[in-house]
Design an enzyme around this catalytic site. Structure first.
Site, PDB file in Angstrom:
ATOM      1  CG  ASP A 207      28.635  50.455  28.063  1.00 37.03           C
ATOM      2  OD1 ASP A 207      29.625  51.030  27.592  1.00 37.03           O
ATOM      3  OD2 ASP A 207      27.228  50.417  27.176  1.00 37.03           O
ATOM      4  CD  GLU A 259      24.535  40.082  49.397  1.00 38.87           C
ATOM      5  OE1 GLU A 259      24.462  39.030  48.897  1.00 38.87           O
ATOM      6  OE2 GLU A 259      23.615  40.938  49.545  1.00 38.87           O
TER       7      GLU A 259
END
Length: 557
Positions: A207, A259
């Site tokens: 956002d 990751e």
């Protein structure tokens, strides 16, 4: 999981409070979403983006977050979220959560600690506190205005009752902005990212992704409150938006997502113009996608549409990023209503009220279906907003005393706000509240939903449309299946020279020729078999009617 699935994805936005109410309290919830995921899977979507479901006082529809690592009891529990994740995984749907990093709720523990701490403390440095201007500090530190109306600063009161420092809030006064120059803020949000990634989410819609960093010194700004360009004030110079230092944050986040397995993604809500500047957010080491607001706001005009599609593809191709396409979301008038307006844009750009000129319902629906069908054939990623597959319009006759949006309150009704597009969905034509919620207790009382539904929505209900081959829902199912089968999201676009100066938009993607008539008169169609049309009767005597779109199978060469 498909490699780089996000390049051609279809992502469906759920606004939890208005999707489906499982317990009869008038508010949608996570179990309600879980129960209906199978219906969404029928649309051939790749992911569901959930608007905020975190603990919140809901001064701004949940975008005022009080705890980033929990579920608001209004929506359920963390266990309910895990159940939702498991159901989505079973259906092959990813869950993308909304992250709100620019600001939090004034109820957040970090901000409450900042209020209680003295000037210059570590607690206050998590936010943007400043002494006021003027001889006695009684004026705000600068002239910035809130995006929701009014000034962007609120003054605090010290423990002894004397006036204190001011804090910055680019949105509502209950939404203090974080200080992203502070490494502690960055560490806190990396913790939040990992919390949800560890629970298996497919990524984050970020956002206000353009606003985290503010210009040094917080200089005055004479342009628009939203940082957009205005006469004499180019948006690129707005001191509260689009600062270059923000990109280091997203490069770090991209590394964290890398990751984890399964191609987790970041999508930027970055209100930045022009388009070539927006693409800074989706360079190869930053975000995967960014919302294309230029496309979202295009008028019903063939020349404007061709221009925004071409400029979008050129800009995003330059950084090897997919373009995204979207026609509706929780912040704008639904495109069914928007395209039905003949007297200009909605009031303040974000609402239609009872006293305003009303959209032409039939025209709006026809154009919305045609625009959606054309969008489904564009290469890149697509975002859908809940209910658009039903052809839902805005609630344009909502009583003013039912409105909840802070924009309405802060502007004294000058701007209506976004409540009209956030109304609870209709599921069953003949049920109370059109099947949005359970009936409540044994007395069969039906709690009123958090926003009122308009009368006459039975024809939009999902159960009615499911069995109607000519319904908007059937159009979405058919077209999205064809989009997947024909791999249009991974394709490329070339314009038809035959129509390039007319009121008809026509382009080729693979073997599919898309023709969208945005003019006032029927237009002759090229030779080809119609595989899907936006409305029954769209094609008559090898001509395409106004406000209609078709896909033709076009033989190569």
């Amino acid at each position: 999981m498909d490699a780089e699935w996000w390049r051609s994805s279809v992502i469906y936005q759920v606004y939890p409070r208005s999707f489906r109410d499982s317990n009869g309290d008038g508010t949608g919830d996570l179990p309600g979403i879980t129960a209906e995921l199978g219906r969404l899977a029928e649309l051939n979507i790749d992911a569901v983006w959930l608007s905020p479901f975190y603990p919140s006082p809901h001064h701004d529809g949940g975008y005022d977050v009080a705890d980033y690592c929990d579920v608001d009891p209004l929506f359920g529990t963390l266990a309910d979220f895990d159940t939702l994740m498991a159901r989505a995984h079973h259906l092959g749907i990813r869950i993308i959560v909304d992250l709100v990093p620019n600001h939090c709720s004034s109820d957040h523990a970090l901000f409450q600690a900042a209020l209680a701490a003295p000037k210059g403390s570590a607690e206050r440095s998590m936010f943007i506190f400043s002494d006021g201007s003027g001889a006695d500090g009684s004026e705000p530190p600068n002239n910035w205005q809130s995006h929701f109306g009014g000034r962007a600063w609120t003054r605090t009161t010290n423990a002894d009752g004397t006036p204190g420092q001011w804090y910055l809030h680019l949105f509502d006064s209950t939404q203090p902005d974080f200080n992203w120059d502070n490494p502690a803020v960055r560490a806190e949000f990396e913790r939040v990212l990992r919390f949800w990634l560890d629970r298996g989410v497919g990524g984050f819609r970020v956002d206000v992704a353009h606003a985290l960093i503010k210009a040094e010194g917080l200089p005055d700004w004479g342009g628009r409150a939203d940082g957009g360009s205005s006469e004499g004030f180019p948006g690129s110079e707005a001191p509260m938006f689009g600062q270059q230092e923000v990109h280091a944050i997203y490069r770090r986040w991209r590394g964290i997502l890398a990751e984890y397995d399964g191609e987790r993604i970041l999508c930027a809500e970055a209100s930045i113009d022009p388009l070539p500047r927006l693409t800074d957010w989706v360079r190869p080491d930053e975000m995967h996608q960014a919302f294309n607001f230029a496309y979202l706001h295009h008028p019903w005009n063939a020349h404007a549409l061709r221009d925004v599609i071409s400029s979008s593809l050129t800009a995003f191709d330059a950084v090897d990023a997919p373009t995204t396409w979207v026609l509706s979301n929780h912040d704008v008038v639904r495109h069914t209503s928007r395209f039905g307006l003949t007297g200009g844009a909605p009031r303040g750009g974000d609402g239609i009220g009872r006293s305003d000129a009303q959209p032409d319902t039939a025209t709006g629906l026809a154009r919305a279906r045609a625009a959606s069908l054309a969008m489904f054939a564009l290469p890149g990623g697509i975002y859908l907003y809940q209910g658009e597959e039903l052809g839902l319009p805005d609630h344009t006759a909502m009583p003013e005393d039912a409105r909840r949006d802070p924009t309405f309150v802060r502007t004294g009704g000058e701007r209506l706000g976004r409540d009209g597009c956030r109304v609870p969905l209709p599921w069953l034509a003949d049920a109370p509240l059109y099947g949005f919620g359970a009936t409540g207790d044994d007395t069969n009382a039906v709690p009123q939903p958090w926003l009122p539904q308009p009368e006459g929505w039975a024809g939009y209900a999902r159960d009615v449309q499911s069995g109607d081959p000519d319904s908007t829902l059937s159009l979405y199912r058919t077209a999205l299946q064809l989009r997947r089968d024909l791999q249009l999201g991974a394709g490329s676009l070339s314009w038809s020279r035959e129509f390039e100066t007319t009121d008809t938009v026509a382009f080729l993607n693979g073997e599919v020729l898309v023709v969208l008539n945005m003019g006032e008169f029927a237009t002759p169609l090229p030779t080809g078999n119609v595989i899907v049309a936006s409305t029954p009767g769209a094609v008559e005597d090898q001509t395409l009617q106004p406000d209609a779109c078709v896909w033709l199978m076009h033989a190569a060469g």
